[in-house]
Design a protein around this motif. Structure first.
Motif: not given
Length: 180
Positions: A37-43, A49-52, A56-59, A112-116
């Protein structure tokens, strides 16, 4: 019908061995899918904020799905064993599902920690570093109760995670231009 009750080990190393499949399965998939999820959003160059939101939905959703699937798979195998007149091999499928879910959520939270804590522009780079370490450590820990060295096990899990993240990043970068 031979329904011999299976007992779980009581000592820590025995429990670790008994639940190793669930721990590795949950932790590995939690790290990889959340990092995907993190890499797709970044790519796709979307807002951090979409990462979070998606992470979280994925988690929770994917973690629950994996735990429930593990529970149902064990129940299915036990039903087949009963139908075949074999003894009970695993009387606690709920525990295995819960371990899978817990490992998924705990390990999957790492990317997700770095985005939190909002590291700004450094969030992705630090998330990559934390994820690489987490994948290697989870893989290495398998060696404490199984064959194979810690290095081989760590590199194996790290390789799978990096390949999945690369695919996800590429898909995000490829699909983003088509969406608007």
């Amino acid at each position: 019908m031979n329904l011999r009750l299976h007992h779980e080990p009581r000592e820590a190393i025995g429990l670790l061995k008994h639940y190793m499949k669930d721990l590795v399965y949950g932790a590995n998939d939690g790290i990889i899918t959340t990092f995907a999820v993190v890499t797709a959003v970044t790519g796709a160059a979307l807002e951090p904020r979409i990462v979070l939101i998606l992470g979280v939905a994925n988690l929770l959703a994917d973690g629950f799905s994996m735990g429930a699937s593990n529970f149902l798979a064990i129940r299915s195998v036990e039903a087949i064993r009963r139908a075949d007149g074999l003894g009970l091999a695993e009387p606690f499928p709920f525990r295995h599902g819960a371990v899978t879910f817990g490992a998924f959520v705990v390990a999957g939270a790492i990317p997700l920690l770095t985005y939190v804590i909002d590291l700004g522009d450094a969030s992705f780079r630090v998330a990559v570093g934390l994820t690489v370490v987490a994948l290697f450590v989870v893989g290495s820990l398998r060696a404490t109760v199984s064959d194979g060295g810690w290095l081989k096990n760590g590199v194996e899990m790290l390789t799978v995670g990096v390949l999945a993240a690369s695919v996800s990043y590429g898909v995000g970068a490829l699909v983003a231009p088509w969406t608007g």
